[in-house]
Design an enzyme around this catalytic site. Structure first.
Site, PDB file in Angstrom:
ATOM      1  N   CYS A  18      -3.787  -2.274   4.961  1.00 38.38           N
ATOM      2  CA  CYS A  18      -2.504  -2.390   4.252  1.00 38.38           C
ATOM      3  C   CYS A  18      -1.362  -2.685   5.221  1.00 38.38           C
ATOM      4  CB  CYS A  18      -2.218  -1.102   3.483  1.00 38.38           C
ATOM      5  SG  CYS A  18      -0.993  -1.313   2.160  1.00 38.38           S
ATOM      6  N   ASP A 139      -2.804   9.856  -0.211  1.00 38.93           N
ATOM      7  CA  ASP A 139      -2.096   9.645   1.042  1.00 38.93           C
ATOM      8  C   ASP A 139      -1.409  10.940   1.437  1.00 38.93           C
ATOM      9  OD1 ASP A 139      -0.969   8.426   3.236  1.00 38.93           O
ATOM     10  OD2 ASP A 139       0.151   6.927   2.121  1.00 38.93           O
TER      11      ASP A 139
END
Length: 234
Positions: A18, A139
């Site tokens: 990412c 996360d």
């Protein structure tokens, strides 16, 4: 697309890189064949890809799926960006509601919903999204909506008992292969890596990625699977 559930084993582990932003770096990372590549469309992020030429995303090989990452954006903005960049997977990283996730899913998008995991390790708020998304992303809780470079307590995932698969994110670094393998449990579809593989925000260190990806793939039972579970007929 978007209606099937699965609990992938770690032989099918997805790798998502990412925070991509620069065309040359995108090409270099693409040569390593991650299944997913994330592009952040959030002006406050140092990895914001809003000015990236759409051709850099459209020219990705077909076995790499681009993911558009958004933070509290309206449907119209998300759809407009995804149309411009030919993106079919959206990752919602803010306080988006289950209703918004479901609307996008019904528009034909594969929907990932990110949750920041803090000290309370509470998954109760996650369950209300289960029918509205295809994948969760767990996360480390941070004010910056990801990219903190810090881990949360992965052992908290032992209490996760929903059917929706998830990606593990937050502070994963080049030396974490053994820890990732130990963290694998039913429901874990793969990993999301970002800031700890960078030379600067948005620029990935290719040597670190090569060593990490090769080491991780040694634990797979076969060559990397290029068909994500939501595109399989179960």
């Amino acid at each position: 697309m978007g209606s099937e559930k699965a609990k992938p084993c770690h032989a099918d582990m997805m790798i998502k890189v990412c925070g991509m932003r620069e065309p040359e770096n995108i090409l270099a990372v693409a040569s390593l064949t991650p299944m997913l590549m994330g592009f952040i469309f959030h002006k406050e992020s140092p990895r914001d890809a809003s000015s990236l030429n759409p051709d850099a995303v459209k020219s990705l090989p077909p076995f790499i799926r681009p993911v558009g990452v958004f933070v509290d954006k309206p449907d119209e903005y998300i759809i407009s960006v995804c149309t411009d960049y030919s993106i079919k997977i959206v990752q919602l990283h803010g306080s988006e509601s289950p209703e918004q996730c479901l609307r996008l899913k019904r528009r034909g998008y594969t929907v990932f919903k990110a949750f920041g995991i803090g000290n309370n390790n509470d998954f109760d708020n996650v369950s209300s999204y289960e029918e509205a998304v295809d994948m969760f992303l767990f996360d480390t809780q941070s004010a910056s909506h990801g990219g903190s470079g810090k881990k949360f307590d992965w052992s908290s995932l032992e209490s996760y008992n929903l059917d929706t698969p998830y990606l593990l994110s937050g502070g994963i670094g080049p030396d974490d292969v053994d820890a990732i393998v130990k963290a694998v449990r039913p429901g874990m579809a793969g990993i999301d890596i970002n800031s700890r593989f960078e030379t600067s925000p948005g620029i990935k260190d290719i040597n670190k990625l090569i060593n990490f990806i090769l080491s991780l793939r040694k634990f797979n039972e076969h060559e990397p699977n290029t068909t994500p579970f939501w595109e399989k007929k179960i």
